[in-house]
Design an enzyme around this catalytic site. Structure first.
Site, PDB file in Angstrom:
ATOM      1  N   SER A   1       0.458  -4.015  -5.354  1.00 41.56           N
ATOM      2  CA  SER A   1       1.454  -2.365  -6.184  1.00 41.56           C
ATOM      3  C   SER A   1       0.494  -3.032  -7.457  1.00 41.56           C
ATOM      4  O   SER A   1       0.047  -4.156  -8.412  1.00 41.56           O
ATOM      5  CB  SER A   1       2.359  -3.508  -6.191  1.00 41.56           C
ATOM      6  N   LEU A   2       1.300  -1.937  -8.606  1.00 36.68           N
ATOM      7  CA  LEU A   2       0.269  -1.637  -9.684  1.00 36.68           C
ATOM      8  C   LEU A   2       1.181  -2.475 -10.660  1.00 36.68           C
ATOM      9  O   LEU A   2       0.658  -3.142 -11.562  1.00 36.68           O
ATOM     10  CB  LEU A   2       0.140   0.054 -10.725  1.00 36.68           C
ATOM     11  N   ARG A   3       2.602  -2.860 -10.420  1.00 38.00           N
ATOM     12  CA  ARG A   3       3.403  -3.144 -11.119  1.00 38.00           C
ATOM     13  C   ARG A   3       3.207  -4.597 -11.411  1.00 38.00           C
ATOM     14  O   ARG A   3       2.976  -5.208 -12.908  1.00 38.00           O
ATOM     15  CB  ARG A   3       4.964  -3.170 -10.555  1.00 38.00           C
ATOM     16  N   ARG A   4       3.004  -5.669 -10.334  1.00 38.20           N
ATOM     17  CA  ARG A   4       2.577  -6.239 -10.494  1.00 38.20           C
ATOM     18  C   ARG A   4       1.536  -6.710 -11.310  1.00 38.20           C
ATOM     19  O   ARG A   4       0.929  -8.216 -11.633  1.00 38.20           O
ATOM     20  CB  ARG A   4       2.258  -7.093  -8.546  1.00 38.20           C
TER      21      ARG A   4
ATOM     22  N   ARG B   1      -4.027  -4.379   1.482  1.00 35.65           N
ATOM     23  CA  ARG B   1      -2.864  -4.164   1.948  1.00 35.65           C
ATOM     24  C   ARG B   1      -2.521  -4.352   3.827  1.00 35.65           C
ATOM     25  O   ARG B   1      -3.413  -5.519   3.900  1.00 35.65           O
ATOM     26  CB  ARG B   1      -3.116  -2.496   2.598  1.00 35.65           C
TER      27      ARG B   1
ATOM     28  N   GLN C   1       1.448 -10.807   7.278  1.00 35.23           N
ATOM     29  CA  GLN C   1       0.548 -11.227   7.958  1.00 35.23           C
ATOM     30  C   GLN C   1      -0.971 -10.757   8.104  1.00 35.23           C
ATOM     31  O   GLN C   1      -1.777 -12.266   7.960  1.00 35.23           O
ATOM     32  CB  GLN C   1       1.329 -10.737  10.094  1.00 35.23           C
ATOM     33  N   THR C   2      -1.031  -9.868   7.962  1.00 38.74           N
ATOM     34  CA  THR C   2      -2.569  -9.799   7.221  1.00 38.74           C
ATOM     35  C   THR C   2      -2.723 -10.058   6.617  1.00 38.74           C
ATOM     36  O   THR C   2      -4.097 -10.435   6.245  1.00 38.74           O
ATOM     37  CB  THR C   2      -2.304  -8.293   7.742  1.00 38.74           C
ATOM     38  N   ARG C   3      -1.998 -10.085   5.604  1.00 36.90           N
ATOM     39  CA  ARG C   3      -2.631 -10.324   4.070  1.00 36.90           C
ATOM     40  C   ARG C   3      -2.941 -11.781   3.908  1.00 36.90           C
ATOM     41  O   ARG C   3      -3.387 -12.259   3.457  1.00 36.90           O
ATOM     42  CB  ARG C   3      -0.909  -9.748   3.263  1.00 36.90           C
TER      43      ARG C   3
ATOM     44  N   ARG D   1      10.344   0.926  10.698  1.00 35.93           N
ATOM     45  CA  ARG D   1       8.914   0.769  10.773  1.00 35.93           C
ATOM     46  C   ARG D   1       8.724  -0.594  12.027  1.00 35.93           C
ATOM     47  O   ARG D   1       9.408  -1.170  11.645  1.00 35.93           O
ATOM     48  CB  ARG D   1       8.279   0.744   9.336  1.00 35.93           C
TER      49      ARG D   1
ATOM     50  N   THR E   1      -1.893  -7.357  -4.221  1.00 36.49           N
ATOM     51  CA  THR E   1      -1.157  -7.452  -4.297  1.00 36.49           C
ATOM     52  C   THR E   1      -1.997  -6.068  -3.976  1.00 36.49           C
ATOM     53  O   THR E   1      -2.750  -5.436  -4.447  1.00 36.49           O
ATOM     54  CB  THR E   1      -0.177  -7.266  -5.771  1.00 36.49           C
TER      55      THR E   1
ATOM     56  N   LYS F   1      12.916  -0.573  -1.381  1.00 39.09           N
ATOM     57  CA  LYS F   1      12.073  -0.778  -3.178  1.00 39.09           C
ATOM     58  C   LYS F   1      11.271   0.746  -2.745  1.00 39.09           C
ATOM     59  O   LYS F   1      10.017   0.523  -3.378  1.00 39.09           O
ATOM     60  CB  LYS F   1      11.591  -2.260  -3.783  1.00 39.09           C
ATOM     61  N   ASP F   2      11.290   0.768  -0.899  1.00 40.95           N
ATOM     62  CA  ASP F   2      10.410   1.600  -0.982  1.00 40.95           C
ATOM     63  C   ASP F   2      10.991   2.844  -0.682  1.00 40.95           C
ATOM     64  O   ASP F   2      10.061   3.901  -0.779  1.00 40.95           O
ATOM     65  CB  ASP F   2       9.906   1.215   0.711  1.00 40.95           C
TER      66      ASP F   2
ATOM     67  N   CYS G   1       7.215   3.902  -5.897  1.00 40.91           N
ATOM     68  CA  CYS G   1       7.289   2.626  -6.190  1.00 40.91           C
ATOM     69  C   CYS G   1       6.171   2.461  -5.788  1.00 40.91           C
ATOM     70  O   CYS G   1       5.713   0.631  -6.405  1.00 40.91           O
ATOM     71  CB  CYS G   1       8.131   2.077  -4.423  1.00 40.91           C
TER      72      CYS G   1
END
Length: 310
Positions: A128-131, A148, A152-154, A9, A126, A82-83, A242
């Site tokens: 992630s639904l897990r988090r 999302r 850096q963006t986050r 990526r 986050t 994890k992806d 994931c």
């Protein structure tokens, strides 16, 4: 002469991870060979205005890269484990699973407040639904919102635009970018069980490319691979990508593997947890699956999927 093309990526973290693998392989290649990167845009990188769970979880960050492998455009690919969806396309294999970085999640907050110190109603970002489920199980008074984009963006959304009071991220990615000093709190497994495969890199290749498979043995870590196998058997049983609220983390303890797993409602309740131990990774994964199935995990996940798709 062979040019080995390595797919990745385009994010800084993905490129950094891929460069690390290339550095490890450098001394293993025949002297006439060379390596080069090909940076590929995935569906998950393109659709940034929708939560991952709503985009359609499986393979969001890997599908285009796997297609490039199948088409012969690239020779191997480096992914965050994890992806990786529970199932892999026919003809591809993991040539290596690297030694695991820190598998835990971490919290970075704007004010330096830890998770338990955040004020009531603080906004936590986050993807992630897990988090989300585990944050709300600990602090139902917090406001968890999707975020999302790359790291850096986050960080920009939190620090500069002040959209969030805190972010929960994977510690491994922070470490690989050299951002450790930004971390407010590393979240222990008892508070935040990691995603299946978190902290490890998957190096994927074609299963008939025996030259590459032989070379990749040099970056493969058997201890990590055994732990990941237990986790992925557990994930596979729930047909989990994931992006469902499923967590699983295995460690080798002496000759045994200990796997902890979790299936949750995104609201944080119910939150079903279990643990299994044994010497056979796949059997450990199946044992934990049975335990959580008995507690109602299948029905809970079906209900979550309906809510997401509805």
């Amino acid at each position: 002469m062979r040019t080995v093309v390595i797919g990745t990526r385009r994010s800084e973290l993905a490129v950094t991870q891929t460069q690390w693998v290339m550095n490890q392989l450098q001394g293993q290649l025949p002297s006439s060979w060379e390596m080069k990167q090909e940076r590929i845009v995935t569906k998950g990188d393109q659709i940034l205005n929708v939560t991952l769970s709503k985009v359609g979880g499986k393979g969001l960050f890997v599908k285009e890269i796997e297609q490039a492998l199948l088409d012969g455009r690239i020779d191997l690919a480096v992914h965050s484990m994890k992806d990786m969806p529970a199932e892999m396309p026919k003809g591809l294999t993991f040539g290596a699973i690297t030694e695991r970085e820190d598998a835990r999640d971490c919290l970075i907050s704007r004010t330096g407040a830890r998770l338990e110190e955040l004020p009531q109603g603080a906004i936590v970002g986050t993807s992630s639904l897990r988090r989300q489920a585990q944050i709300l199980a600990l602090r139902p008074d917090l406001d968890v919102k999707p975020v999302r984009g790359n790291l850096q963006t986050r960080m920009k959304k939190m620090m500069d635009e002040k959209q969030f009071d805190a972010l929960v991220l994977a510690q491994a990615g922070i470490n690989r970018l050299g951002w450790e000093e930004k971390v407010t709190q590393v979240l222990i497994e008892e508070k935040m069980l990691p995603a299946v495969g978190q902290g490890a890199l998957a190096v994927q290749c074609r299963e008939d490319d025996h030259e590459i498979i032989e070379i990749l043995k040099s970056v493969h870590d058997e201890k990590t691979a055994a732990a990941i196998q237990a986790e992925r058997v557990f994930l596979h049983a729930f047909e989990g990508g994931c992006h469902l609220p499923i967590a699983g983390h295995a460690v080798r303890e002496g000759g045994e593997i200990r796997l902890r797993g979790l299936v949750a409602d995104p609201s944080g309740s119910p939150l079903l947890q279990g643990e299994a131990k044994g010497t056979d990774p796949a059997e450990v994964g199946r044992t934990l699956t049975s335990e959580l199935m008995d507690k109602g995990a299948r029905e809970l996940l079906n209900q979550v999927k309906e809510e997401i798709e509805g």
